[in-house]
Each structure stands twice: as C-alpha cells, then as structure tokens.
Design a protein around this motif. Structure first.
Motif, mmCIF file in Angstrom:
data_model
loop_
_atom_site.group_PDB
_atom_site.id
_atom_site.type_symbol
_atom_site.label_atom_id
_atom_site.label_comp_id
_atom_site.label_asym_id
_atom_site.label_seq_id
_atom_site.Cartn_x
_atom_site.Cartn_y
_atom_site.Cartn_z
ATOM 1 N N LEU A 19 0.684 -1.295 0.066
ATOM 2 C CA LEU A 19 0.038 0.008 -0.013
ATOM 3 C C LEU A 19 1.087 1.250 0.013
ATOM 4 O O LEU A 19 0.444 2.298 -0.474
ATOM 5 C CB LEU A 19 -0.834 0.046 1.340
ATOM 6 N N LEU A 20 1.952 1.176 0.732
ATOM 7 C CA LEU A 20 2.794 2.566 0.831
ATOM 8 C C LEU A 20 3.539 2.778 -0.500
ATOM 9 O O LEU A 20 3.739 3.694 -0.921
ATOM 10 C CB LEU A 20 3.799 2.345 2.038
ATOM 11 N N SER A 21 4.046 1.634 -1.088
ATOM 12 C CA SER A 21 4.821 1.712 -2.166
ATOM 13 C C SER A 21 3.866 2.267 -3.432
ATOM 14 O O SER A 21 4.188 2.641 -4.685
ATOM 15 C CB SER A 21 5.612 0.500 -2.643
ATOM 16 N N GLY A 22 2.547 1.948 -3.261
ATOM 17 C CA GLY A 22 1.865 1.985 -4.517
ATOM 18 C C GLY A 22 1.324 3.646 -4.633
ATOM 19 O O GLY A 22 1.240 4.141 -5.891
ATOM 20 N N CYS A 23 1.751 4.682 -3.608
ATOM 21 C CA CYS A 23 1.383 5.950 -3.615
ATOM 22 C C CYS A 23 2.685 6.614 -4.703
ATOM 23 O O CYS A 23 2.542 7.786 -5.195
ATOM 24 C CB CYS A 23 1.329 6.623 -2.499
ATOM 25 N N GLY A 24 3.776 6.024 -4.498
ATOM 26 C CA GLY A 24 4.943 6.628 -5.302
ATOM 27 C C GLY A 24 5.585 7.748 -4.748
ATOM 28 O O GLY A 24 6.578 8.137 -5.413
ATOM 29 N N ILE A 25 5.226 8.169 -3.641
ATOM 30 C CA ILE A 25 6.129 9.407 -2.882
ATOM 31 C C ILE A 25 7.189 8.809 -2.172
ATOM 32 O O ILE A 25 8.174 9.361 -1.879
ATOM 33 C CB ILE A 25 5.030 10.030 -2.144
ATOM 34 N N TYR A 26 6.564 7.937 -1.232
ATOM 35 C CA TYR A 26 7.630 7.530 -0.112
ATOM 36 C C TYR A 26 8.127 6.122 -0.293
ATOM 37 O O TYR A 26 7.298 5.238 -0.918
ATOM 38 C CB TYR A 26 7.017 7.430 1.467
ATOM 39 N N SER A 27 9.348 5.930 0.125
ATOM 40 C CA SER A 27 9.651 4.476 -0.085
ATOM 41 C C SER A 27 10.636 4.029 0.915
ATOM 42 O O SER A 27 10.723 4.834 1.774
ATOM 43 C CB SER A 27 10.547 4.108 -1.412
ATOM 44 N N ASN A 29 13.610 3.062 1.286
ATOM 45 C CA ASN A 29 15.046 3.553 1.218
ATOM 46 C C ASN A 29 15.021 5.180 1.596
ATOM 47 O O ASN A 29 16.055 5.725 1.710
ATOM 48 C CB ASN A 29 15.778 3.520 -0.162
ATOM 49 N N GLY A 30 13.874 5.684 2.074
ATOM 50 C CA GLY A 30 13.832 7.080 2.748
ATOM 51 C C GLY A 30 13.804 8.403 1.517
ATOM 52 O O GLY A 30 13.809 9.325 1.835
ATOM 53 N N THR A 31 13.545 7.865 0.387
ATOM 54 C CA THR A 31 13.469 8.952 -0.679
ATOM 55 C C THR A 31 11.983 9.489 -0.555
ATOM 56 O O THR A 31 11.066 8.853 -0.054
ATOM 57 C CB THR A 31 13.664 8.512 -1.968
ATOM 58 N N MET A 168 24.520 14.137 -0.580
ATOM 59 C CA MET A 168 23.955 14.719 -1.621
ATOM 60 C C MET A 168 22.544 14.051 -2.024
ATOM 61 O O MET A 168 21.651 14.649 -2.077
ATOM 62 C CB MET A 168 24.776 14.523 -2.914
ATOM 63 N N PHE A 169 22.406 12.622 -1.624
ATOM 64 C CA PHE A 169 21.333 11.841 -2.170
ATOM 65 C C PHE A 169 20.264 12.535 -0.911
ATOM 66 O O PHE A 169 19.067 12.621 -1.358
ATOM 67 C CB PHE A 169 21.707 10.701 -1.959
ATOM 68 N N ASN A 170 20.704 12.409 0.155
ATOM 69 C CA ASN A 170 19.613 12.905 1.532
ATOM 70 C C ASN A 170 19.236 14.089 1.341
ATOM 71 O O ASN A 170 17.969 14.389 1.409
ATOM 72 C CB ASN A 170 20.263 12.579 2.654
ATOM 73 N N LYS A 171 19.989 15.052 0.819
ATOM 74 C CA LYS A 171 19.546 16.579 0.543
ATOM 75 C C LYS A 171 18.615 16.579 -0.521
ATOM 76 O O LYS A 171 17.770 17.459 -0.376
ATOM 77 C CB LYS A 171 20.850 17.464 0.371
ATOM 78 N N SER A 172 19.004 15.916 -1.546
ATOM 79 C CA SER A 172 17.995 16.303 -2.825
ATOM 80 C C SER A 172 16.850 15.465 -3.016
ATOM 81 O O SER A 172 15.819 15.751 -3.490
ATOM 82 C CB SER A 172 18.773 15.873 -4.113
ATOM 83 N N VAL A 173 16.764 14.144 -2.442
ATOM 84 C CA VAL A 173 15.713 13.183 -2.775
ATOM 85 C C VAL A 173 15.249 12.755 -1.687
ATOM 86 O O VAL A 173 13.790 12.221 -1.309
ATOM 87 C CB VAL A 173 15.779 12.068 -3.798
ATOM 88 N N ALA A 174 15.832 12.860 -0.341
ATOM 89 C CA ALA A 174 15.043 12.559 0.903
ATOM 90 C C ALA A 174 14.961 13.556 1.846
ATOM 91 O O ALA A 174 14.109 13.403 2.647
ATOM 92 C CB ALA A 174 16.285 11.504 1.764
ATOM 93 N N ASN A 175 15.093 14.802 1.234
ATOM 94 C CA ASN A 175 14.916 15.960 2.130
ATOM 95 C C ASN A 175 15.204 16.029 3.495
ATOM 96 O O ASN A 175 14.369 16.184 4.347
ATOM 97 C CB ASN A 175 13.127 16.248 1.937
#
Length: 176
Positions: A19-27, A29-31, A168-175
C-alpha cells in the motif's frame, strides 16, 4: 489451520508495504520523490582541485550515477532530466590533522584527506527544491602514508566520496 494462520500473518506484514509503495511518494529507502519525477541527469563533475588525482572526476561521477540507480527508480538520461545534478570537485587537501612531538621535532601524527564537492541541484518539477551547496567529507591516515599512497588506495578515496554522495542523495531526494 496453522498454515492458514501463517499465510494471514505474512499477508498482514506485506500489505502495508504494498500500500505504501503504491502511492509513489515514499519508499523504504527514505526517498521523497514526487511521482511526476521520472528522470535524472548527472553531468560529469569536473575536477578543479589542483591536487586531486586525474581519475577522481570520472570515478566520482560514475559512483553517484550508480548510487542513484541503485536507490531510486529514476531513469538516467544524458541531459535535461527532471532532476539535474552538476558541479565540481572543488578541494582535495591532504594535511596534518594531529601534531606530535618527537624529541625536539614536531611532526604529523596523523594526516587528513578532505574532499569538497560543489553541487548545483535542479528539480524541474519543483524549483523550490533547487539548491547549491558544498559537501565535504574526510578521513585520517597514518603519518607514514604519503599522498601518493593514499591516491593509489581506491577504497580510501571511495569511502570519503561515498559519504559525500550519500549526503547529496539525502539533501536532494530524501529531504533530510
């Protein structure tokens, strides 16, 4: 009956993930990537640090591409991605980190390699997420290891750049 209970328990554990992965916003791996973002472009990070090994630019760029491909579902494109990364390796400094006294002589007890990378991040879907920032990481080495030895130790340098890429990953896609 016990087999049925086990199947229900497995389903109960798996269902929230589906259910959570279906929304496409959260995953897991923390993105935190908007579902409209589909592509990423990562330009070669130019080496402007005078002391850095020549191969660092290419190795760093390939490592950041690999990291994003392993940790997101974004498609890597040569340019004009929904998320765009460009920058340069700005500093590569090897200097004493701790001075020790040996008799009457002061000498390095430990040397530190510090790498700085300047990043310009562009999110074409949400310009409020754009930023420019310098990321830095370092590692300490025995005073007996000179810079040539460290430069030839690919794992030592990769450990430092891996920290920068993770930031860089955390700042850009994990906010974070």
């Amino acid at each position: 009956m016990p087999g049925r209970r086990r199947a229900v328990a497995c389903l109960a554990l798996a269902l929230p993930g589906v259910l959570l992965s279906g929304c496409g916003i959260y995953s897991f791996n923390g993105t935190n990537i908007d579902p409209s973002v589909k592509t990423i472009s990562i330009q070669t990070f130019q080496n402007t640090a005078p002391n850095a090994p020549a191969a660092l630019s290419q190795r760093f760029t390939e490592d950041i591409k690999d990291y994003f491909q392993r940790n997101t579902t974004l498609k890597l494109v040569p340019r004009d991605g929904d998320l765009q990364f460009e920058g340069n390796i700005a500093a590569y400094d090897y200097a004493p980190a701790a001075i020790q006294q040996v008799g009457t002589v002061s000498q390095a007890g430990t040397n530190r390699l510090t790498i700085q990378v300047q990043l310009r991040f562009t999110n074409t879907k949400d310009s409020k997420q754009d930023f420019e920032q310098t990321f830095q990481s370092q590692a300490d080495f025995a005073a007996t290891q000179d810079i040539a030895t460290v430069n030839n130790d690919l794992n030592a340098i990769r450990n430092i750049t891996r920290n920068i890429i993770s930031d860089m990953f955390n700042k850009s896609v994990a906010n974070w």
